[in-house]
Design an enzyme around this catalytic site. Structure first.
Site, short mmCIF file in Angstrom:
data_model
loop_
_atom_site.label_atom_id
_atom_site.label_comp_id
_atom_site.label_asym_id
_atom_site.label_seq_id
_atom_site.Cartn_x
_atom_site.Cartn_y
_atom_site.Cartn_z
N ASP A 1 26.64 0.65 9.92
CA ASP A 1 25.93 -0.51 10.42
C ASP A 1 25.35 -0.06 11.77
O ASP A 1 25.78 0.96 12.33
CB ASP A 1 26.93 -1.67 10.60
CG ASP A 1 26.35 -2.81 11.39
OD1 ASP A 1 25.28 -3.31 11.01
OD2 ASP A 1 26.97 -3.19 12.40
N ASP B 1 23.80 -2.55 14.66
CA ASP B 1 24.07 -3.51 15.74
C ASP B 1 25.57 -3.72 15.92
O ASP B 1 26.26 -4.15 15.00
CB ASP B 1 23.40 -4.84 15.37
CG ASP B 1 22.75 -5.51 16.56
OD1 ASP B 1 22.22 -4.80 17.41
OD2 ASP B 1 22.77 -6.75 16.61
N ARG C 1 21.60 -5.65 19.77
CA ARG C 1 20.16 -5.70 20.03
C ARG C 1 19.70 -4.81 21.18
O ARG C 1 18.67 -5.05 21.80
CB ARG C 1 19.69 -7.13 20.27
CG ARG C 1 19.50 -7.95 19.03
CD ARG C 1 18.49 -7.34 18.05
NE ARG C 1 17.13 -7.32 18.55
CZ ARG C 1 16.34 -6.25 18.56
NH1 ARG C 1 16.78 -5.09 18.13
NH2 ARG C 1 15.11 -6.32 19.00
N ARG D 1 11.95 -12.20 6.97
CA ARG D 1 11.78 -10.75 6.95
C ARG D 1 11.29 -10.23 5.61
O ARG D 1 11.36 -9.03 5.32
CB ARG D 1 13.09 -10.06 7.36
CG ARG D 1 13.49 -10.40 8.79
CD ARG D 1 14.82 -9.81 9.20
NE ARG D 1 15.14 -10.21 10.57
CZ ARG D 1 16.33 -10.01 11.15
NH1 ARG D 1 17.31 -9.46 10.45
NH2 ARG D 1 16.53 -10.40 12.39
N ARG E 1 16.07 -16.03 18.46
CA ARG E 1 16.05 -14.60 18.68
C ARG E 1 15.25 -14.20 19.93
O ARG E 1 15.28 -13.05 20.35
CB ARG E 1 15.49 -13.88 17.46
CG ARG E 1 16.30 -14.11 16.19
CD ARG E 1 15.96 -13.09 15.12
NE ARG E 1 16.30 -11.75 15.56
CZ ARG E 1 17.53 -11.22 15.49
NH1 ARG E 1 18.53 -11.93 14.97
NH2 ARG E 1 17.75 -10.00 15.91
N ARG F 1 22.18 -14.53 24.92
CA ARG F 1 22.82 -14.11 23.68
C ARG F 1 24.34 -14.08 23.85
O ARG F 1 25.08 -14.56 22.99
CB ARG F 1 22.29 -12.72 23.30
CG ARG F 1 22.98 -12.05 22.13
CD ARG F 1 22.42 -10.65 21.94
NE ARG F 1 21.06 -10.70 21.42
CZ ARG F 1 20.73 -10.66 20.15
NH1 ARG F 1 21.68 -10.58 19.23
NH2 ARG F 1 19.48 -10.70 19.77
N SER G 1 23.23 -14.93 14.87
CA SER G 1 22.48 -15.37 13.70
C SER G 1 23.26 -15.38 12.39
O SER G 1 24.41 -14.96 12.31
CB SER G 1 21.23 -14.50 13.54
OG SER G 1 21.60 -13.15 13.36
N ASP H 1 22.45 -14.32 8.23
CA ASP H 1 21.56 -13.67 7.27
C ASP H 1 21.62 -14.42 5.95
O ASP H 1 22.71 -14.72 5.44
CB ASP H 1 21.98 -12.21 7.05
CG ASP H 1 21.78 -11.35 8.29
OD1 ASP H 1 20.86 -11.67 9.07
OD2 ASP H 1 22.53 -10.38 8.47
#
Length: 242
Positions: A8, A10, A17, A120, A131, A138, A174, A176
């Site tokens: 992965d 992030d 980020r 996306r 975002r 954040r 966030s 997904d």
């Protein structure tokens, strides 16, 4: 034995980020010369490239949007530096988009900074705080969400009420959203090796690394490690290299 690593990005190779730290970059540069690795992220190709800062070119393959896009690194391709191998298209159902707008309006979190529903192409990323928030904003949301578990509650509602749709927690701010089964676990069918090692920070149930970690646990010659950040990832890789 042909051993490959799957990362992965992030919260695993980089701070959330952000680009790699100087310390980890120095370590990973040496490590990458001796090992075969793949990258899998919930982000799109541009965000991944920004964070990896050139190291994406060293990967065998890159899987973006939770495995719904696969790329072959190629520095000769202008602007992208990678060739797209496949792209699973996904369109957010109208009723679900309406639900997300209601959630955005009714959430008790007091701040909104823009870019809340990001399409996306092969998945959708949803964020109450947005975002476009700064790194400090954040971190504030992440701390708040750890107490209130709002993202977990939203994801569970989507999974229970939206037929054929999955929702998982990604990164710090966030959720997904993609079709059931079109998660990070799908990448394993595109990787051929004798031994697989996956490292991610969201391998707990409900996290976007969980489907792949679960599959690794159930598959011969596969293993996974949960990390709390690049420092622990470094420690894991050093231990595995001993």
């Amino acid at each position: 034995m042909d051993r490959v690593f799957i990362f992965d990005v992030d919260g695993t190779l980089t701070p959330s980020r952000q680009k790699m730290t100087k310390e980890f970059r120095k370590f990973f540069e040496k490590w990458a010369k001796k090992n075969i690795f793949y990258l899998v992220t919930g982000s799109d190709i541009y965000k991944l490239q920004e964070q990896m800062d050139g190291f994406d070119i060293l990967a065998e393959r890159i899987f973006t949007c939770c495995g719904n896009q696969m790329w072959k690194p190629d520095p000769h391709i202008v602007n992208i530096g990678a060739e797209m191998i496949y792209d699973n298209k996904f369109e957010l159902p109208h009723h679900l988009k309406t639900f997300l707008k209601i959630v955005l309006n009714q959430s008790i979190y007091p701040h909104r900074y823009g870019n809340h529903i990001e399409d996306r192409g092969s998945m959708v990323n949803f964020s109450v705080v947005g975002r476009d928030c700064t790194q400090e904003q954040r971190e504030e949301f992440f701390e708040w969400d750890n107490k209130h578990k709002e993202r977990e509650k939203i994801a569970n509602i989507i999974k229970k009420t939206a037929k054929g749709i999955d929702a998982v927690i990604g990164g710090q701010i966030s959720i997904d959203i993609y079709p059931e089964g079109k998660d990070k676990s799908q990448i394993l069918q595109h990787i051929d090796a004798d031994e697989y090692i996956f490292i991610g920070d969201r391998t707990e149930e409900g996290g976007n690394d969980y489907p792949l970690a679960k599959l690794m646990e159930e598959t011969d010659n596969c293993s996974y490690h949960q990390t709390k950040g690049w420092k622990q990832t470094k420690q894991i890789l050093e231990k595995l290299s001993d």
